[in-house]
Design a protein around this motif. Structure first.
Motif, short mmCIF file in Angstrom:
data_model
loop_
_atom_site.label_atom_id
_atom_site.label_comp_id
_atom_site.label_asym_id
_atom_site.label_seq_id
_atom_site.Cartn_x
_atom_site.Cartn_y
_atom_site.Cartn_z
N GLU A 190 -8.50 -2.89 7.73
CA GLU A 190 -8.83 -2.03 9.61
C GLU A 190 -8.86 -3.62 10.53
N SER A 191 -9.13 -4.21 10.08
CA SER A 191 -8.77 -5.24 11.20
C SER A 191 -7.28 -6.16 10.65
N ARG A 192 -7.03 -6.51 9.55
CA ARG A 192 -6.02 -6.78 9.25
C ARG A 192 -6.51 -8.64 9.08
N LEU A 193 -8.36 -8.73 8.83
CA LEU A 193 -8.53 -9.99 8.45
C LEU A 193 -8.35 -10.88 7.46
N VAL A 194 -7.75 -12.05 7.13
CA VAL A 194 -7.76 -12.57 5.75
C VAL A 194 -8.33 -13.41 5.46
N GLU A 195 -8.91 -13.72 4.62
CA GLU A 195 -10.29 -14.63 4.09
C GLU A 195 -9.85 -15.36 2.75
N ARG A 196 -10.06 -16.54 2.82
CA ARG A 196 -9.74 -17.04 2.02
C ARG A 196 -11.39 -17.31 0.33
N ILE A 197 -10.93 -16.72 -0.22
CA ILE A 197 -11.96 -17.03 -1.66
C ILE A 197 -11.75 -18.07 -2.46
N THR A 198 -11.17 -18.10 -2.94
CA THR A 198 -11.54 -19.76 -3.78
C THR A 198 -10.17 -20.48 -3.37
N GLY A 207 -13.53 0.08 -0.19
CA GLY A 207 -12.52 0.56 -0.25
C GLY A 207 -11.84 0.41 1.59
N LYS A 208 -12.38 -0.65 1.75
CA LYS A 208 -12.43 -1.28 3.32
C LYS A 208 -11.00 -2.54 3.37
N LYS A 209 -10.68 -3.22 1.98
CA LYS A 209 -10.61 -4.93 1.66
C LYS A 209 -9.35 -3.99 0.22
N ILE A 210 -9.01 -5.66 0.35
CA ILE A 210 -7.92 -5.54 -0.02
C ILE A 210 -8.03 -7.51 -0.89
N ILE A 211 -8.29 -6.90 -2.05
CA ILE A 211 -8.45 -8.33 -2.92
C ILE A 211 -7.43 -8.82 -3.58
N MET A 212 -6.94 -9.93 -3.56
CA MET A 212 -5.41 -10.70 -4.42
C MET A 212 -4.53 -11.88 -4.42
N SER A 213 -4.29 -12.05 -5.39
CA SER A 213 -3.54 -13.50 -4.96
C SER A 213 -2.88 -13.91 -4.33
N LEU A 221 0.61 -1.51 -0.36
CA LEU A 221 -0.43 -0.18 -0.20
C LEU A 221 0.97 1.01 0.18
N LEU A 222 0.69 2.36 -0.77
CA LEU A 222 1.38 2.98 -0.88
C LEU A 222 0.33 4.71 -0.86
N ASP A 223 0.65 5.07 -0.05
CA ASP A 223 0.07 6.32 0.51
C ASP A 223 0.61 7.87 -0.12
N ILE A 224 -0.50 7.93 -1.36
CA ILE A 224 0.26 9.21 -2.69
C ILE A 224 0.70 10.79 -1.80
N GLU A 225 -0.06 10.78 -0.60
CA GLU A 225 0.69 12.93 0.04
C GLU A 225 1.85 12.02 0.15
N THR A 226 1.66 11.14 1.41
CA THR A 226 2.87 10.38 2.43
C THR A 226 4.38 10.34 1.54
N GLY A 227 3.80 9.30 0.89
CA GLY A 227 4.59 8.24 0.00
C GLY A 227 5.21 7.11 0.82
N ILE A 228 4.54 7.22 2.07
CA ILE A 228 4.92 5.41 2.66
C ILE A 228 4.07 4.38 2.62
N GLN A 229 5.07 3.40 2.35
CA GLN A 229 4.63 2.37 1.11
C GLN A 229 4.75 1.27 2.47
N GLU A 230 3.44 0.45 2.74
CA GLU A 230 4.00 -0.86 3.65
C GLU A 230 3.33 -1.89 3.16
N VAL A 231 3.83 -3.11 3.35
CA VAL A 231 3.47 -4.56 3.14
C VAL A 231 1.99 -4.73 3.39
N VAL A 232 0.84 -5.16 2.54
CA VAL A 232 -0.21 -6.11 2.89
C VAL A 232 -0.32 -7.00 3.76
#
Lengths: 51, 158, 445
Positions: C283-291, C262-268, C235-246
């Motif tokens: 927010e909660s950092r809860l990970v859910e498996r979808i497939t 905007g609350k979740k990131i969906i990915m592989s 994740l990158l904040d455009i204003e601050t330039g701060i990057q963090e791993v998801v």
């Protein structure tokens, strides 16, 4: 004009009116007005969609 | 009669030698057979006789007989050099979409890794990284180039 | 219009119809861009200078951005300023419509601006030249450094009034800037205004970065980074330039997008070679498996109501497009044509899914309805992929690679856009080569 998407029909009508005004003066047949005064125009441009 | 039989045998031997050398010529020129690269260009060596990479068919992650042979030799080399660890780098060609290629390259590297594990190499010694189609070894747009890019490369880690 | 009347009268003569409703089916026509005159905005002489803003030239700068926006749509034909008769301040008060009709304008844009007390006040009007009347009159205030956005907002308002569609000019595009030889590309995240101006680089190019996407408020970007040689979603904040791993995944994560709220990131996430789709709540950092499938599942994209997900899977043997409910149930394949399908992305209008298709050695950008019907291929090329929707669901931006030589020389990667009707295919302006574009939503919401 009483269908959902009123905004688009308003735009379409404005566009048509603009076209008519620009085409002034129109040369229309002198006779038979009774026959063609009510015309239904069906716009269906799907043929023009590419792909 | 015996003479004829000898001639016949001679002919058979001649023909088969010719056929074999034709095959060898094919391999030397690096032309892909069935889409998997079978040439010797781009290949580097981890040690004498131990090739550093295996190749794949389009959209596939299955190992060929040649690949298994290469990996067997890599496993043997790793057994002899117990202090060495490796990373398997998976790659795809440019004829696919980017994200799918990341997944496919990962699958290819893992296929090679799984095979090395069957030879008793500890999983802790082998890591995997996918580069998708980001690091082609040949940037041309030909089937030959693409086949050279569909690969899993074993790299020594420090 | 005249032609239609002639055809009708001929029709009547031939058939001598007794009174009944006459229906005319209009299925084709000529596409002539609407001639529009964009008068430079009048700069109030009482305006002050502001920082590095060229106050005196601002009226012309803004109107030329508006003109450029209109020209880029293929729907409008901005007329040459040299032919304008009326001065900007007078035209804005009371246009002499005959003057504007003389140069064939059908619509006219006028306005004025004032910079005072560190504020920029703008007024603009849209006039219907044929009907001799005003169509819109709007005024607003902002900081002077926002002058580019002012031009884009004016463009959006006019576009919406004339076409009925919401505009897409006050937007940005995030993409991957590419430089260097093909085998050693340097890739950086870059962001620009939709017209190619105002480019900023968000990463330095020290590590490989791919597939950046905006969050719904356009303040965050999610992307794939190879920082420290570990490919992960960031994740990158455009204003601050701060990057963090998801998240804290033990293997490669990739192909990230935001959920519509905007609350979740969906990915592989690739585990032991198998790629499946996961979500993580920011927010909660809860990970859910979808497939949960032994095939490759990737490129997930939510429907705008967040209820469905479209994604790419090879579970049928080759890459195809599927949809499923957001909890992973009800998986349904929707692509059935010849070839491979990838990069599915759901339109913000919810009606269409855009995709990349590969068939017979060619790459296509296409759209289909979310049930898979109505597949239309909009453009064909030797190599192109990854469409992204404009916020009004009318355009797609994608990228295309070309090589001038068979050995890979003359390699370029550029961004292109096309209307979903298949018209108006054009190259976008970028400072460097570019790939993986993603279109923001409207900045003013």
């Amino acid at each position: 004009m009483n269908r959902p998407g009123q905004k688009f029909y308003k735009i379409l009508a404005e566009s048509a009116l603009r076209a008519v005004r620009i085409c002034q003066p129109l040369r229309v047949p002198q006779t038979g007005y009774e026959k063609w005064k009510d015309i239904q125009l069906n716009f269906n441009p799907t043929e023009m969609l590419k792909g | 009669m015996k003479f004829n039989k000898n001639i016949k045998n001679l002919l058979i031997i001649l023909v088969s030698t010719l056929a074999l050398s034709a095959c060898a010529a094919g391999k030397k020129s690096g032309v892909s057979t069935g889409d998997v690269y079978t040439g010797s260009d781009t290949i580097q060596y981890l040690a004498s006789g131990v090739k550093d990479r295996v190749f794949f068919a389009t959209n596939k992650s299955a190992l060929t007989t040649a690949s298994r042979d290469t990996l067997r030799k890599q496993a043997s080399w790793m057994r002899k050099n117990k202090k060495l660890n490796v990373v398997l780098e998976g790659h795809g060609d440019e004829r696919g979409t980017r994200e799918y290629n990341l997944a496919l390259a990962e699958k290819r590297a893992n296929a090679a890794r799984d095979y090395l594990l069957t030879y008793g190499i500890s999983g802790k010694r082998i890591s995997v990284i996918s580069y998708g189609k980001e690091k082609p070894v040949n940037s041309a747009s030909t089937p030959l180039a693409w086949s050279q890019n569909r690969r899993s490369v074993t790299v020594k880690t420090k | 219009m005249k032609k239609i009347f002639y055809i009708l009268t001929l029709f009547l003569f031939k058939f001598n119809i007794a009174y009944s409703l006459i229906e005319v089916d209009i299925t084709r026509g000529n596409l002539d861009p609407l001639p529009i005159a964009v008068s430079p905005l009048h700069v109030d002489p009482q305006s002050n200078n502001y920082q590095d803003v060229k106050t005196k030239e601002l009226g012309e700068l803004i109107s030329s951005i508006v003109e450029k926006n209109f020209r880029s749509t293929g729907l409008f034909n901005p007329l040459n300023k040299d032919a304008f008769v009326q001065k900007p301040d007078i035209a804005h008060l009371k246009p002499r419509f005959e003057d504007w009709r003389l140069i064939t304008a059908q619509a006219l844009v006028t306005g004025k601006l004032l910079i005072k007390d560190e504020k920029l006040k703008i007024e603009f009007r849209l006039w219907d030249v044929a009907a001799n009347k005003e169509m819109i009159a709007l005024a607003f205030t902002t900081t002077p450094s926002n002058w580019r956005r002012v031009a884009h907002i004016i463009s959006d308002k006019i576009y919406e009034r004339l076409t009925g569609e919401t505009g897409y000019f006050d937007t940005r595009i995030i993409y991957v800037s590419e430089t260097g030889p093909r085998t050693q590309r340097i890739k950086k995240l870059a962001i620009m205004d939709q017209d190619g101006e105002n480019t900023k680089y968000l990463t330095l190019g020290n590590e490989l970065v791919l597939t950046p996407r905006f969050n719904p408020t356009n303040q965050l970007v999610t992307y794939l980074s190879y920082f420290r040689n570990l490919p992960r979603v960031y994740l990158l904040d455009i204003e601050t330039g701060i990057q963090e791993v998801v998240g804290n995944f033990p293997g490669m994560t990739f192909a990230p997008r935001f959920s519509p709220d905007g609350k979740k990131i969906i990915m592989s996430f690739a585990e032991d070679g198998n790629s499946d789709i996961y979500t993580m709540d920011l927010e909660s950092r809860l990970v859910e498996r979808i497939t949960e499938d032994s095939s490759i599942d990737t490129s997930p994209s939510y429907s705008p109501d967040g209820k469905y997900i479209t994604f790419n899977s090879d579970r049928s043997g080759l890459q195809q497009i599927y949809i499923m409910k957001s909890d992973g149930s009800g998986v349904k394949r929707i692509s059935f044509g010849d070839g491979l399908y990838g990069t599915p992305v759901w339109s913000p209008r919810g009606d269409l899914i855009a995709f990349t298709k590969v068939r017979g050695g060619k790459f296509y950008i296409g759209v289909m309805r979310s049930d898979g019907s109505g597949e239309r291929l909009l453009t064909e090329n030797f190599y192109q992929e990854a469409p992204s929707w404009s916020p009004n669901g009318r355009l797609l931006v994608f990228y295309r690679e070309t090589k001038s030589g068979k050995k890979g020389e003359g390699f370029t990667a550029r961004l292109w856009s096309i209307d979903i009707t298949g018209y108006n295919e054009r190259e976008l302006k970028t400072e460097t080569d570019a790939s993986d574009p993603s279109w923001s939503s409207l900045l003013s919401k």
